[in-house]
Design a protein around this motif. Structure first.
Motif, mmCIF file in Angstrom:
data_model
loop_
_atom_site.group_PDB
_atom_site.id
_atom_site.type_symbol
_atom_site.label_atom_id
_atom_site.label_comp_id
_atom_site.label_asym_id
_atom_site.label_seq_id
_atom_site.Cartn_x
_atom_site.Cartn_y
_atom_site.Cartn_z
ATOM 1 N N LEU A 54 0.723 -0.931 -0.370
ATOM 2 C CA LEU A 54 -0.226 -0.071 0.212
ATOM 3 C C LEU A 54 1.064 1.266 -0.072
ATOM 4 O O LEU A 54 0.316 1.995 -0.613
ATOM 5 C CB LEU A 54 -1.360 -0.180 1.090
ATOM 6 C CG LEU A 54 -1.917 -0.749 1.453
ATOM 7 C CD1 LEU A 54 -2.891 -0.926 2.701
ATOM 8 C CD2 LEU A 54 -2.990 -0.603 0.122
ATOM 9 N N ALA A 55 1.892 1.336 0.906
ATOM 10 C CA ALA A 55 3.070 2.491 0.482
ATOM 11 C C ALA A 55 3.703 2.317 -0.568
ATOM 12 O O ALA A 55 3.661 3.961 -1.102
ATOM 13 C CB ALA A 55 4.600 2.520 1.945
ATOM 14 N N THR A 56 3.209 1.753 -1.419
ATOM 15 C CA THR A 56 3.957 2.323 -2.733
ATOM 16 C C THR A 56 2.560 2.495 -3.625
ATOM 17 O O THR A 56 2.408 3.495 -4.450
ATOM 18 C CB THR A 56 4.724 0.712 -3.472
ATOM 19 O OG1 THR A 56 5.705 0.474 -2.575
ATOM 20 C CG2 THR A 56 4.715 0.997 -5.030
ATOM 21 N N MET A 57 1.521 2.182 -3.238
ATOM 22 C CA MET A 57 0.432 2.629 -4.139
ATOM 23 C C MET A 57 -0.136 3.923 -3.711
ATOM 24 O O MET A 57 -0.473 5.085 -4.502
ATOM 25 C CB MET A 57 -0.947 1.944 -3.667
ATOM 26 C CG MET A 57 -0.346 0.160 -4.484
ATOM 27 S SD MET A 57 -2.292 -0.892 -3.551
ATOM 28 C CE MET A 57 -3.634 0.097 -4.418
ATOM 29 N N ILE A 58 0.473 4.257 -2.373
ATOM 30 C CA ILE A 58 -0.042 6.262 -2.123
ATOM 31 C C ILE A 58 1.238 6.823 -3.593
ATOM 32 O O ILE A 58 1.060 8.011 -3.311
ATOM 33 C CB ILE A 58 0.762 5.771 -1.109
ATOM 34 C CG1 ILE A 58 -0.548 4.626 0.314
ATOM 35 C CG2 ILE A 58 0.218 7.085 -0.686
ATOM 36 C CD1 ILE A 58 -0.066 4.835 1.548
ATOM 37 N N ARG A 59 2.442 6.010 -3.001
ATOM 38 C CA ARG A 59 3.414 7.276 -4.087
ATOM 39 C C ARG A 59 2.702 7.216 -5.789
ATOM 40 O O ARG A 59 3.207 8.038 -6.566
ATOM 41 C CB ARG A 59 4.916 6.099 -4.328
ATOM 42 C CG ARG A 59 5.756 6.613 -2.302
ATOM 43 C CD ARG A 59 6.633 6.146 -3.023
ATOM 44 N NE ARG A 59 7.322 5.211 -3.236
ATOM 45 C CZ ARG A 59 7.128 3.873 -2.252
ATOM 46 N NH1 ARG A 59 6.917 4.191 -0.461
ATOM 47 N NH2 ARG A 59 7.462 2.219 -2.826
ATOM 48 N N GLU A 60 2.052 6.380 -6.132
ATOM 49 C CA GLU A 60 2.009 6.000 -7.852
ATOM 50 C C GLU A 60 0.651 6.213 -7.057
ATOM 51 O O GLU A 60 -0.078 6.881 -8.670
ATOM 52 C CB GLU A 60 1.477 4.387 -7.761
ATOM 53 C CG GLU A 60 2.981 3.251 -7.362
ATOM 54 C CD GLU A 60 2.765 2.159 -7.810
ATOM 55 O OE1 GLU A 60 0.963 1.071 -7.746
ATOM 56 O OE2 GLU A 60 3.587 1.412 -8.294
ATOM 57 N N GLY A 61 0.586 6.890 -6.082
ATOM 58 C CA GLY A 61 -1.185 7.993 -6.271
ATOM 59 C C GLY A 61 -2.667 6.718 -6.871
ATOM 60 O O GLY A 61 -3.333 7.719 -6.874
ATOM 61 N N THR A 62 -2.234 5.776 -6.147
ATOM 62 C CA THR A 62 -3.892 4.569 -6.410
ATOM 63 C C THR A 62 -4.706 4.256 -5.052
ATOM 64 O O THR A 62 -5.422 3.638 -4.915
ATOM 65 C CB THR A 62 -2.836 3.532 -7.165
ATOM 66 O OG1 THR A 62 -1.952 2.987 -6.817
ATOM 67 C CG2 THR A 62 -3.042 3.884 -8.697
ATOM 68 N N PHE A 63 -3.581 5.113 -4.065
ATOM 69 C CA PHE A 63 -4.400 4.520 -2.739
ATOM 70 C C PHE A 63 -4.554 5.620 -2.214
ATOM 71 O O PHE A 63 -3.300 6.494 -1.780
ATOM 72 C CB PHE A 63 -3.729 3.071 -2.274
ATOM 73 C CG PHE A 63 -4.273 2.941 -0.738
ATOM 74 C CD1 PHE A 63 -5.271 1.797 -0.850
ATOM 75 C CD2 PHE A 63 -4.492 3.178 0.060
ATOM 76 C CE1 PHE A 63 -6.569 1.187 -0.515
ATOM 77 C CE2 PHE A 63 -5.016 2.193 1.417
ATOM 78 C CZ PHE A 63 -6.557 1.483 0.840
#
Length: 364
Positions: free
Chosen positions: A171-180
């Protein structure tokens, strides 16, 4: 599969064969990582706070969630499990928050939804990383304010529910990618739990193996055993599918045996060689960019070939290109639609809807 730990097991098991049995199921293991996880479960269970369970596919996240529920003050209330990746985009909000009759076309009766159905209990939201942005915002409100707004209603309703979420994604990576959403992530991970993959705790494999064989023998009235060298072979494998894969492998090993047969090291090695070949094939295709030759999407005409004498049907080209990528993703994941959607950066419900509505031939 493995699950649950009783708040006060009795009689206490010996350290060499730890097997906790609770109302939620069974978790089998005696590795330091499992002992640490079970201690955290017992620490978190009494508190009415959100828990985020992370772990690879097949590690038993729902079973840990059930044990949190069974060990806590809401044990007498309902436990509702929802895999959000399987929700249809058009009806996901209704499935979670409910609706009143006439809220939308086809809403012919009232629906409580998962939150209200879990009143005074626990709602387990599996694959939380697959939530659409709109649903992420709604879940955040429900978690923060304990309020939901059913479709078709104007006023919020209070819900008395403990939320436990789980994911196998970063989820941390998804936050950086703007998807979470970061605010939702911070709200969910008040009490984090990480389930270690089986390859990090090989000492649990003998106990799990015996556990699954006992289950098989009880179910089919057999006396199948396993040789020590076969257990050693199982311990040497890296188990990308974790406990679920181990259980499935043991079932495959039991099927050809006589009722009083013994699983040999040779048989275990042969099955695992087949498993490894299958896993490497899926893994290599999944990592390929673009997809490999066997599943490569079609290419349309180059724009430089476009002339007034040679017009093209752009809609058809785009449709066939998209179909090719869908076919490639399904091929690379051996038909796993959720994984195929992730390969293409799509929301699984949207991917499934496109398959049904536009590319149904790929499902045949």
């Amino acid at each position: 599969m493995a699950a649950g730990v009783a708040p006060a097991p009795a009689p206490a098991p010996t350290p060499a064969t730890v097997e906790w049995t609770g109302r939620a199921g069974e978790i089998v293991g005696d590795s330091p990582l499992m002992r640490e996880l079970l201690a955290q479960v017992e620490q978190y269970a009494p508190y009415d706070e959100v828990v985020l369970i992370t772990g690879e596919t097949g590690t038993g996240k729902e079973l840990i969630a059930r044990q949190l529920h069974a060990s806590g003050p809401r044990a007498k209330g309902p436990f509702t499990a929802v895999n959000v990746a399987t929700l249809d985009a058009a009806t996901a909000a209704s499935a979670l928050f409910g609706h009143i009759r006439g809220a939308y076309t086809g809403a012919e009766a009232h629906r409580l939804g998962a939150f209200r159905s879990s009143e005074e209990g626990t709602l387990f939201l599996d694959e939380i990383g697959e939530l659409s942005p709109d649903l992420q915002a709604r879940i955040l409100r429900a978690v923060e304010l304990k309020e939901i707004v059913p479709l078709g209603e104007d006023r919020p309703r209070h819900v008395d529910v403990r939320v436990v979420a789980a994911t196998n994604r970063d989820l941390a990576t998804m936050i950086r990618e703007g998807t979470f959403r970061e605010d939702l992530y911070q709200r969910l991970r008040q009490f984090p739990l990480r389930i270690s993959p089986l390859r990090e705790r090989p000492d649990d494999i003998p106990l799990l193996t015996r556990h699954f064989l006992r289950r098989w023998n009880r179910r089919y009235d057999t006396l199948i055993d396993i040789a020590p060298e076969a257990i050693a072979v199982l311990q040497d494998y890296h188990w990308p599918g974790n406990v679920r894969q181990l259980e499935n492998v043991l079932k495959r090993l039991c099927v050809p045996l006589r009722p009083d047969g013994t699983i040999t090291g040779e048989a275990a090695g042969a099955i695992l060689a087949d498993e490894e070949s299958s896993w490497e094939g899926r893994h290599s295709r999944r990592d390929a960019r673009p997809p490999g030759t066997a599943h490569a999407p079609p290419s349309g005409p180059e724009p430089r070939n476009l002339t007034t004498a040679n017009p093209v049907d752009l809609r058809s080209i785009l449709e066939e290109t998209e179909r090719g990528w869908y076919r490639a993703a399904l091929g690379a994941t051996e038909g796993n639609q959720a994984e195929a959607a992730r390969l293409l950066g799509l929301n699984p419900p949207a991917f499934r809807k496109a398959l049904r509505d536009r590319f149904s031939d790929l499902l045949e």
